[in-house]
Enzyme design. Structure first.
Site, PDB file in Angstrom:
ATOM      1  N   HIS A  60     -18.250  10.172   2.119  1.00  0.00           N
ATOM      2  CA  HIS A  60     -18.290   9.879   0.685  1.00  0.00           C
ATOM      3  C   HIS A  60     -17.093   9.010   0.311  1.00  0.00           C
ATOM      4  O   HIS A  60     -15.969   9.492   0.216  1.00  0.00           O
ATOM      5  CB  HIS A  60     -18.288  11.174  -0.140  1.00  0.00           C
ATOM      6  CG  HIS A  60     -19.519  11.994   0.062  1.00  0.00           C
ATOM      7  ND1 HIS A  60     -20.710  11.721  -0.575  1.00  0.00           N
ATOM      8  CD2 HIS A  60     -19.752  13.058   0.872  1.00  0.00           C
ATOM      9  CE1 HIS A  60     -21.623  12.601  -0.184  1.00  0.00           C
ATOM     10  NE2 HIS A  60     -21.068  13.415   0.696  1.00  0.00           N
ATOM     11  N   THR A  91     -11.179   9.989  -0.740  1.00  0.00           N
ATOM     12  CA  THR A  91     -12.238   9.492   0.137  1.00  0.00           C
ATOM     13  C   THR A  91     -12.496  10.459   1.290  1.00  0.00           C
ATOM     14  O   THR A  91     -11.563  11.016   1.871  1.00  0.00           O
ATOM     15  CB  THR A  91     -11.843   8.114   0.708  1.00  0.00           C
ATOM     16  OG1 THR A  91     -11.717   7.188  -0.368  1.00  0.00           O
ATOM     17  CG2 THR A  91     -12.883   7.599   1.688  1.00  0.00           C
ATOM     18  N   ARG A 124       3.126 -31.318   9.885  1.00  0.00           N
ATOM     19  CA  ARG A 124       2.226 -31.506  11.022  1.00  0.00           C
ATOM     20  C   ARG A 124       1.656 -32.922  10.998  1.00  0.00           C
ATOM     21  O   ARG A 124       1.029 -33.342  10.006  1.00  0.00           O
ATOM     22  CB  ARG A 124       1.091 -30.493  10.961  1.00  0.00           C
ATOM     23  CG  ARG A 124      -0.034 -30.709  11.977  1.00  0.00           C
ATOM     24  CD  ARG A 124       0.398 -30.389  13.379  1.00  0.00           C
ATOM     25  NE  ARG A 124      -0.737 -30.319  14.279  1.00  0.00           N
ATOM     26  CZ  ARG A 124      -0.636 -30.100  15.583  1.00  0.00           C
ATOM     27  NH1 ARG A 124       0.547 -29.934  16.158  1.00  0.00           N
ATOM     28  NH2 ARG A 124      -1.730 -30.040  16.339  1.00  0.00           N
ATOM     29  N   PHE A 178      -2.770  10.661  -1.235  1.00  0.00           N
ATOM     30  CA  PHE A 178      -3.803  10.916  -2.242  1.00  0.00           C
ATOM     31  C   PHE A 178      -5.126  11.081  -1.516  1.00  0.00           C
ATOM     32  O   PHE A 178      -5.641  10.126  -0.913  1.00  0.00           O
ATOM     33  CB  PHE A 178      -3.844   9.734  -3.205  1.00  0.00           C
ATOM     34  CG  PHE A 178      -4.764   9.863  -4.385  1.00  0.00           C
ATOM     35  CD1 PHE A 178      -4.325  10.459  -5.554  1.00  0.00           C
ATOM     36  CD2 PHE A 178      -6.061   9.354  -4.350  1.00  0.00           C
ATOM     37  CE1 PHE A 178      -5.148  10.551  -6.678  1.00  0.00           C
ATOM     38  CE2 PHE A 178      -6.899   9.441  -5.457  1.00  0.00           C
ATOM     39  CZ  PHE A 178      -6.434  10.037  -6.623  1.00  0.00           C
ATOM     40  N   GLU A 185     -10.101   1.132  -2.990  1.00  0.00           N
ATOM     41  CA  GLU A 185     -10.024   1.156  -4.455  1.00  0.00           C
ATOM     42  C   GLU A 185     -11.245   0.499  -5.104  1.00  0.00           C
ATOM     43  O   GLU A 185     -11.161  -0.077  -6.173  1.00  0.00           O
ATOM     44  CB  GLU A 185      -8.739   0.491  -4.988  1.00  0.00           C
ATOM     45  CG  GLU A 185      -7.472   0.821  -4.243  1.00  0.00           C
ATOM     46  CD  GLU A 185      -7.086   2.281  -4.339  1.00  0.00           C
ATOM     47  OE1 GLU A 185      -7.860   3.069  -4.887  1.00  0.00           O
ATOM     48  OE2 GLU A 185      -6.008   2.630  -3.847  1.00  0.00           O
ATOM     49  N   LEU A 219      -3.906 -24.887   9.251  1.00  0.00           N
ATOM     50  CA  LEU A 219      -3.035 -24.649  10.397  1.00  0.00           C
ATOM     51  C   LEU A 219      -3.751 -24.828  11.729  1.00  0.00           C
ATOM     52  O   LEU A 219      -3.104 -24.838  12.786  1.00  0.00           O
ATOM     53  CB  LEU A 219      -2.450 -23.239  10.330  1.00  0.00           C
ATOM     54  CG  LEU A 219      -1.132 -23.097   9.558  1.00  0.00           C
ATOM     55  CD1 LEU A 219      -1.334 -23.300   8.061  1.00  0.00           C
ATOM     56  CD2 LEU A 219      -0.492 -21.733   9.810  1.00  0.00           C
ATOM     57  N   CYS A 277      -6.583   7.473 -11.849  1.00  0.00           N
ATOM     58  CA  CYS A 277      -5.546   7.134 -10.865  1.00  0.00           C
ATOM     59  C   CYS A 277      -5.928   5.872 -10.097  1.00  0.00           C
ATOM     60  O   CYS A 277      -5.092   4.982  -9.872  1.00  0.00           O
ATOM     61  CB  CYS A 277      -5.343   8.294  -9.896  1.00  0.00           C
ATOM     62  SG  CYS A 277      -4.808   9.848 -10.653  1.00  0.00           S
ATOM     63  N   SER A 324       0.827  -1.204   0.000  1.00  0.00           N
ATOM     64  CA  SER A 324       0.000   0.000   0.000  1.00  0.00           C
ATOM     65  C   SER A 324       0.862   1.255   0.000  1.00  0.00           C
ATOM     66  O   SER A 324       0.541   2.241  -0.677  1.00  0.00           O
ATOM     67  CB  SER A 324      -0.930   0.012   1.212  1.00  0.00           C
ATOM     68  OG  SER A 324      -1.907  -1.005   1.117  1.00  0.00           O
TER      69      SER A 324
END
Length: 412
Positions: free
Chosen positions: A159, A155, A296, A152, A391, A366, A266, A114
């Site tokens: 909204h 948001t 395991r 950027f 996004e 697991l 973008c 990110s």
């Protein structure tokens, strides 16, 4: 040769060309990559293995990303910031190469990918595509080197999926602009030196509607308090942006972007990186489950020898490598200049959704150990819950594809 012989699946047709089955690359996708692609992928993988993996569980548990500025400079040295952009100190890599880097970074942690996505695919991309030459020269070289971190601002608290309703407003005051409003869930915000902020304007004609502004974060009236108490993307800086009458000169506006088309283009570029990145989180979780299943023991043998466990592993491998193939296909289309936003929605919707399912299934293999930070699975699963939303939510991408398939707009 008889028909029976040629149809016999157990008879190898060209044994000299047959390679051993590779559980890490069962479809031979690496054969689609050239030596430069592989070198870039391996370089990013090595960096992530050395610099992120030894510390990421502690960072995640503490809810912090210490040394983010140093990490940014190192990523800049790798050429990973604004990687697919050309000029101004950017690497000018292919879309596929950028995608491979995103996959390797998110295999370490979604928060690291990110950081790179917001820097390169949102803030730098906006300036590179829509900015003036002066804006590009001022900001992009430092951002490419990781010396300046960007964010950027689109948001808002009220909204998200409907950015057209944003309340952040820019008004003229003589030759200046005055920005007032708030942005929410902004990656890198508290450590950024520059913010690309989108705001409503009252201008008519060619300047009407939403415009983008390049905002130095040391501007009076700008603040970026960090958002705490997250249970996802904990090893990531997430902030609110507050613009309280921020005064900017006339040349702060991005001259090439008018209306929503600017910020949405973008976002499409950033979504492309997510298509690859989500498969990195899925791969790390799958590999953890596969290793665990081999070692395991229950009922006197490894659990990987039981049919139900093998069925889970087979299904996960199918979705993982189908997703990587999809990402590769979209990357080739982006490099050819033929990709459409709907195709990026296709990839984001599918790959994030399947990545979450792979993480959840890996957790079941697991067992109780799956919730421990000794393994990466639960960390990736919780991170992907954020990736699923940002996004473009699942519902928004479904509607994008629904409109493309039917020709009917169901958004309003």
């Amino acid at each position: 040769m008889s028909t029976t012989e040629s149809a016999n699946p157990s008879r190898p047709s060209e044994p000299s060309r047959r390679q051993p089955f590779d559980p890490g690359d069962p479809l031979g996708i690496d054969d689609l990559l050239d030596p430069e692609d592989l070198a870039i992928r391996d370089t990013v993988r090595t960096w992530a293995t050395d610099r992120v993996l030894p510390h990421i569980a502690e960072w995640y548990e503490n809810g912090e990303l210490p040394g983010i500025r140093e990490l940014a400079r190192e990523l800049g040295s790798l050429g990973a910031l604004g990687m697919s952009l050309k000029g101004y100190g950017c690497a000018g890599a292919s879309a596929v190469q950028y995608g491979l880097a995103c996959l390797e970074l998110e295999a370490a942690d979604s928060g690291i990918r990110s950081l790179v996505s917001v820097q390169g695919s949102l803030a730098m991309y906006a300036i590179h595509r829509f900015g003036s030459e002066e804006q590009k020269e001022r900001w992009l070289p430092g951002m490419a080197a990781g010396e300046t971190i960007g964010c950027f601002g689109l948001t808002e608290p009220d909204h998200g999926s409907d950015p057209a309703g944003m309340r952040t407003h820019a008004r003229r005051d003589g030759g200046d602009w005055i920005l007032t409003g708030r942005k929410m869930w902004i990656t890198n915000g508290s450590v950024a030196g520059v913010a690309v902020v989108w705001a409503q304007t009252d201008e008519e004609g060619g300047g009407a509607g939403i415009r983008g502004f390049v905002v130095p974060t040391d501007s009076p009236g700008f603040s970026a308090p960090e958002i705490r108490h997250k249970w996802s993307l904990r090893a990531s800086v997430t902030s609110e942006l507050v613009l309280d009458g921020v005064r900017l000169p006339a040349d702060a506006v991005l001259p090439g972007a008018t209306g929503l088309r600017g910020p949405l283009s973008c976002l499409s570029h950033a979504r492309y990186g997510i298509v690859w990145g989500a498969m990195g989180a899925a791969r790390a979780s799958f590999e953890a489950a596969l290793d665990y299943a081999r070692s395991r023991e229950q009922f006197g043998r490894p659990i990987g020898g039981f049919q139900l466990t093998q069925a889970k592993l087979a299904d996960m491998a199918l979705e993982l490598h189908k997703g990587i193939l999809l990402a590769h296909h979209l990357g080739r289309r982006m490099d050819a200049g033929t990709i459409r936003p709907e195709q990026v929605s296709f990839g984001k919707l599918n790959n994030v959704r399947e990545a979450i399912e792979i993480c959840r299934t890996s957790r079941t293999i697991l067992g109780a150990n799956g919730i421990s930070l000794e393994y990466p699975v639960m960390r990736h699963a919780t991170n992907l819950e954020s990736v699923l939303t940002y996004e473009g939510t699942v519902e928004m991408h479904q509607l994008v594809l629904g409109k493309a398939l039917t020709g009917l707009d169901a958004f309003r």
